[in-house]
Design a protein around this motif. Structure first.
Motif, mmCIF file in Angstrom:
data_model
loop_
_atom_site.group_PDB
_atom_site.id
_atom_site.type_symbol
_atom_site.label_atom_id
_atom_site.label_comp_id
_atom_site.label_asym_id
_atom_site.label_seq_id
_atom_site.Cartn_x
_atom_site.Cartn_y
_atom_site.Cartn_z
ATOM 1 N N HIS A 184 30.124 26.973 66.656
ATOM 2 C CA HIS A 184 31.372 27.262 67.354
ATOM 3 C C HIS A 184 31.921 28.645 67.004
ATOM 4 N N ASP A 185 31.952 28.991 65.688
ATOM 5 C CA ASP A 185 32.504 30.302 65.390
ATOM 6 C C ASP A 185 31.449 31.378 65.253
ATOM 7 N N GLY A 186 30.223 31.112 65.615
ATOM 8 C CA GLY A 186 29.219 32.159 65.733
ATOM 9 C C GLY A 186 28.588 32.597 64.431
ATOM 10 N N THR A 187 28.778 31.850 63.348
ATOM 11 C CA THR A 187 28.227 32.292 62.080
ATOM 12 C C THR A 187 26.743 32.013 61.962
ATOM 13 N N GLY A 188 26.199 31.138 62.775
ATOM 14 C CA GLY A 188 24.794 30.809 62.671
ATOM 15 C C GLY A 188 23.896 31.714 63.486
ATOM 16 N N ARG A 189 24.448 32.743 64.121
ATOM 17 C CA ARG A 189 23.652 33.615 64.978
ATOM 18 C C ARG A 189 22.656 34.457 64.203
ATOM 19 N N TRP A 190 23.094 35.015 63.125
ATOM 20 C CA TRP A 190 22.207 35.909 62.370
ATOM 21 C C TRP A 190 21.591 35.149 61.214
ATOM 22 N N SER A 191 20.318 35.311 61.054
ATOM 23 C CA SER A 191 19.673 34.718 59.896
ATOM 24 C C SER A 191 19.758 35.706 58.744
ATOM 25 N N LEU A 192 19.290 35.288 57.613
ATOM 26 C CA LEU A 192 19.277 36.155 56.433
ATOM 27 C C LEU A 192 18.409 37.381 56.680
ATOM 28 N N ALA A 193 17.305 37.200 57.376
ATOM 29 C CA ALA A 193 16.429 38.339 57.672
ATOM 30 C C ALA A 193 17.111 39.349 58.581
ATOM 31 N N GLY A 194 17.879 38.890 59.548
ATOM 32 C CA GLY A 194 18.596 39.797 60.435
ATOM 33 C C GLY A 194 19.656 40.607 59.691
ATOM 34 N N LEU A 216 17.796 43.193 57.527
ATOM 35 C CA LEU A 216 17.298 44.308 58.344
ATOM 36 C C LEU A 216 18.423 45.232 58.792
ATOM 37 N N ALA A 217 19.571 44.674 59.104
ATOM 38 C CA ALA A 217 20.709 45.510 59.500
ATOM 39 C C ALA A 217 21.166 46.388 58.344
ATOM 40 N N VAL A 218 21.241 45.819 57.148
ATOM 41 C CA VAL A 218 21.640 46.599 55.968
ATOM 42 C C VAL A 218 20.632 47.698 55.691
ATOM 43 N N LEU A 219 19.350 47.371 55.763
ATOM 44 C CA LEU A 219 18.316 48.370 55.482
ATOM 45 C C LEU A 219 18.274 49.461 56.544
ATOM 46 N N LEU A 220 18.511 49.104 57.792
ATOM 47 C CA LEU A 220 18.534 50.107 58.860
ATOM 48 C C LEU A 220 19.696 51.082 58.684
ATOM 49 N N VAL A 221 20.872 50.552 58.383
ATOM 50 C CA VAL A 221 22.032 51.414 58.153
ATOM 51 C C VAL A 221 21.803 52.304 56.931
ATOM 52 N N ALA A 222 21.205 51.747 55.883
ATOM 53 C CA ALA A 222 20.924 52.542 54.685
ATOM 54 C C ALA A 222 19.926 53.646 54.982
ATOM 55 N N ALA A 223 18.888 53.338 55.753
ATOM 56 C CA ALA A 223 17.877 54.346 56.069
ATOM 57 C C ALA A 223 18.454 55.458 56.934
ATOM 58 N N VAL A 224 19.208 55.109 57.954
ATOM 59 C CA VAL A 224 19.802 56.130 58.828
ATOM 60 C C VAL A 224 20.821 56.960 58.067
ATOM 61 N N GLY A 225 21.662 56.300 57.275
ATOM 62 C CA GLY A 225 22.659 57.026 56.485
ATOM 63 C C GLY A 225 22.018 57.951 55.471
ATOM 64 N N ALA A 269 18.811 47.361 49.396
ATOM 65 C CA ALA A 269 18.107 46.092 49.187
ATOM 66 C C ALA A 269 18.522 45.447 47.873
ATOM 67 N N GLY A 270 18.685 46.262 46.844
ATOM 68 C CA GLY A 270 19.106 45.728 45.550
ATOM 69 C C GLY A 270 20.511 45.147 45.595
ATOM 70 N N VAL A 271 21.425 45.848 46.238
ATOM 71 C CA VAL A 271 22.805 45.362 46.353
ATOM 72 C C VAL A 271 22.848 44.093 47.205
ATOM 73 N N PHE A 272 22.079 44.061 48.289
ATOM 74 C CA PHE A 272 22.050 42.871 49.148
ATOM 75 C C PHE A 272 21.518 41.670 48.376
ATOM 76 N N ALA A 273 20.417 41.866 47.637
ATOM 77 C CA ALA A 273 19.839 40.755 46.864
ATOM 78 C C ALA A 273 20.812 40.273 45.793
ATOM 79 N N GLY A 274 21.470 41.209 45.133
ATOM 80 C CA GLY A 274 22.431 40.822 44.098
ATOM 81 C C GLY A 274 23.618 40.066 44.656
ATOM 82 N N SER A 275 24.131 40.529 45.783
ATOM 83 C CA SER A 275 25.284 39.836 46.367
ATOM 84 C C SER A 275 24.883 38.474 46.918
ATOM 85 N N TRP A 276 23.695 38.348 47.481
ATOM 86 C CA TRP A 276 23.250 37.043 47.971
ATOM 87 C C TRP A 276 23.046 36.068 46.820
#
Length: 190
Positions: free
Chosen positions: A9-19, A22-31, A61-68
């Motif tokens: 209902h509130d859309g939280t299940g749309r993105w999986s952990l892999a998505g 990948l979004a974090v890594l893409l933003v990090a690479a472009v930045g 990737a390290g920050v994402f893994a630590g926060s997860w």
């Protein structure tokens, strides 16, 4: 309402952990690439951009893994999955309380930690540091405009603006926090 229906209902299940990863890594690479190649001295330096992109990807990737890991550990403490725990946190940030009794203990813990974070960011010295940082970024941006380096100047002016976003949103965050505390039945510290 079941947890899966609430997530749908509130859309939280749309993105999986892999998505999300990948979004974090893409933003990090472009930045990282933009910081290394475009904002470098003189002409565009592609090898430096690639090097910084790789460094930013590893750091992201390290920050994402630590926060997860931290989120999963915190959620397990209350007997919730990480996605349910994050959903409870989003409800609290919106000023609402969860309906499920199993999520109430986690909601109270999240609200107490958020109140503590709001209290530490409202100290007088924090406001002075934010203002001084914004002033430094702004003045250096003006000097770069005068020097004719418009790419770095726009970066510095954006950073000055980002430092000023926190004071502008503080009142709204406090109102939502008070609404969440009222809905949970806990009293704010005086």
């Amino acid at each position: 309402m079941t947890a899966s229906a609430g997530e749908a209902h509130d859309g939280t299940g749309r993105w999986s952990l892999a998505g999300q990863l990948l979004a974090v890594l893409l933003v990090a690479a472009v930045g990282g690439f933009l910081a290394g190649a475009v904002l470098g001295e003189g002409e565009a330096d592609v090898p430096q951009g690639l090097f910084l992109a790789a460094a930013f990807v590893l750091l992201g990737a390290g920050v994402f893994a630590g926060s997860w890991w931290w989120t999963r550990r915190r959620a397990a403490k209350f007997g919730l999955s990480a996605s349910r725990y994050l959903r409870v946190g989003r409800l609290i940030r919106r000023g609402q309380a969860p309906d499920d009794a199993a999520e109430r203990a986690a909601a109270v813990d999240i609200a107490v930690r958020m109140r503590r974070a709001l209290g530490s960011s409202s100290r007088r010295w924090v406001w002075w540091l934010l203002g001084a940082g914004a002033l430094l970024w702004f003045v250096s941006g003006v000097f770069l405009v005068v020097d004719g380096n418009y790419g770095r100047a726009s970066y510095n002016l954006v950073m000055a603006g980002l430092l000023l976003v926190n004071p502008l949103t503080m009142r709204r965050r406090r109102r939502r926090m008070e609404a969440a505390e009222r809905a949970l039945g806990i009293s704010p510290p005086t």
